[in-house]
Write an enzyme that holds these catalytic residues in place. Structure first.
Site, PDB file in Angstrom:
ATOM      1  CD  GLN A 144      -4.144   1.233  -1.112  1.00 50.52           C
ATOM      2  OE1 GLN A 144      -5.027   1.590  -0.251  1.00 50.52           O
ATOM      3  NE2 GLN A 144      -3.010   0.929  -0.252  1.00 50.52           N
ATOM      4  CD  GLU A 186       2.134   3.593  -1.858  1.00 52.75           C
ATOM      5  OE1 GLU A 186       1.765   2.427  -2.707  1.00 52.75           O
ATOM      6  OE2 GLU A 186       2.024   3.630  -0.631  1.00 52.75           O
ATOM      7  CD  GLU A 265      -0.130  -5.061   1.703  1.00 49.67           C
ATOM      8  OE1 GLU A 265       0.871  -5.216   1.005  1.00 49.67           O
ATOM      9  OE2 GLU A 265      -0.390  -3.746   2.491  1.00 49.67           O
ATOM     10  CE  LYS A 316       1.817  -0.102   5.523  1.00 47.37           C
ATOM     11  NZ  LYS A 316       0.533   0.209   5.038  1.00 47.37           N
ATOM     12  NE  ARG A 345       1.230   3.434   6.339  1.00 40.91           N
ATOM     13  CZ  ARG A 345       0.434   3.575   7.135  1.00 40.91           C
ATOM     14  NH1 ARG A 345       0.691   3.227   8.659  1.00 40.91           N
ATOM     15  NH2 ARG A 345      -1.022   3.419   6.978  1.00 40.91           N
TER      16      ARG A 345
END
Ligand code: PGA
Ligand code: ZN
Length: 393
Positions: A144, A186, A265, A316, A345
């Site tokens: 991702q 993003e 992550e 978050k 996000r």
């Protein structure tokens, strides 16, 4: 006042305004695409239904309360919802109301939000996505997020410039290859490369940017592994691999070593505390960060601490739903030497409360992009905060 506004993906988002004679606060919520199983439910039915629930059940109780009483406001949000994960009001509605009250309170006191939240006064390092894949893109890399951060930056402008420089250099390299590129949710580059090819390209771009900026730019990954996990296997379509847990661990350790990754992550799926613990034990000089694993939730972090899973966590706000709970999680994380990384996000609004949270609570990094209006608005707010504080601009 409650309304719906557009977010960066063109979906509607919950916005709340809290106003009185001498105060005003506004906050809107972001939304995820690779959402953790244990997060607060963003919108149980729809944005409209959350607005309706808030108008009929929450607003009448909030009206007339002192905006400085954050704990009471947040308890009221929890009590009115009547569930652990905001499955009536919605975590997104809850956090927008909670933070709008916090902003109104700061405004009433003639202060900035970060000044009323905590004592932190140093800037968070920018952690930015350069190449995007997985659930944030189509026809793209398996993983991702391919990320960078200038690990030894001491000032905000050179730090931002470092990430921008890598972003531009990767674009140049992709252009030279003659491949079609786009930008993901993003603003990371979308291109279909194998994991190691993407990391090779990123390493070269970082090396060039290192010598240009004089900073040390480190590489990280958000593997968002729960999105890769199906029928007990981690599935990499572009790489052509189906890995069991042991093989996934081996892959991760191999990449960490070969590309000197210093941030990882969600390298394993969100229920595998033991796997995270094994990796944390073996990792050297690398933040092993839990996002979907902890979902900013203190109880999940307690389990992590008990099992020695990770040394870092993502913060978050909308994963948990209230500022009070967010603070509890951060306090507990710090007591147990976990490094906090504040994060955007994938679906964002131009709200920049996360920048104030990152500074006030001394988060080591703020994960968002240096390109894309709804992303760089967060870093632009960091610049403004820095000007007020005066030490790192
Ligand atoms: P999300 O993903 O905002 O789409 O959930 C971001 C992340 O996994 O860090
Ligand atoms: Zn993540």
């Amino acid at each position: 006042m409650l309304r719906k506004i557009l977010d960066s993906r063109g979906n509607f988002s919950f916005e709340c305004e809290v106003a009185g004679d001498s105060f005003f606060g506004r906050c809107s919520a972001p939304s995820g695409a690779s959402v953790g199983k244990f997060e607060a439910v963003a919108y149980p039915k729809s944005v409209d239904a959350s607005i309706e629930f808030a108008k009929s059940r929450v607003v009448p109780k909030l009206a007339g309360m002192d905006v400085r009483e954050q704990k009471r406001i947040d308890s009221l949000l929890r009590e009115t919802d009547e569930t652990d994960n905001f499955s009536n009001l919605g975590g997104n509605a809850a956090i927008a109301i909670s933070l709008a009250c916090a902003k109104a309170s700061a405004n009433l006191q003639g202060k900035q939000l970060y000044e009323t939240l905590g004592k932190g006064r140093w800037f968070p390092l920018p952690l930015s996505k350069i190449i995007g894949g997985g659930k944030h893109a189509v026809n793209s890399c398996d993983i991702q997020e391919f990320l960078v951060f200038p690990s030894n930056a001491k000032k905000i402008y050179p730090a931002l410039k470092a990430n921008v420089s890598v972003h531009k250099k990767v674009k140049e390299r992709l252009k030279q290859r003659g491949v079609t590129i786009g930008r993901d949710d993003e603003s990371g580059w979308v291109v279909k490369l194998k994991t190691e090819e993407a990391l090779e390209m990123l390493s070269q771009a970082c090396e060039e940017a290192d010598s240009e900026t004089g900073l040390k730019i480190d590489i990280g990954l958000d593997m968002a592994s729960s999105s890769l996990f199906e029928d007990e296997k981690y599935i990499y379509e572009v790489d052509g691999m189906r890995l069991n847990k042991g093989e996934q661990l081996e892959l991760v350790l191999g990449l960490m070593d070969k590309f000197k990754l210093s941030y990882l992550e969600d390298p394993l799926q969100e229920e595998d505390f033991e796997g995270f613990a094994e990796l944390t034990k073996k990792a050297k000089n690398c933040l092993i960060c839990g996002d979907d694993l902890f979902v900013t939730n203190k109880s999940r972090l307690e389990e992590g601490v008990k099992k020695k899973a990770c040394n870092s966590l993502i913060i978050k706000p909308n994963q948990i739903g209230t500022l009070t709970q967010l603070e509890d999680t951060i306090r507990y994380a710090k007591e147990n030497n976990y490094t906090c990384i504040a994060s955007h996000r994938s679906g964002e609004t131009c709200d920049s409360s996360i920048s104030h949270i990152a500074v006030a609570f001394d988060c080591k990094m703020l994960k968002t992009n240096v390109v894309g209006g709804e992303r760089n608005t967060k870093f632009n707010e960091i610049i403004r905060i820095g000007e007020r504080i005066g030490s790192w601009v």
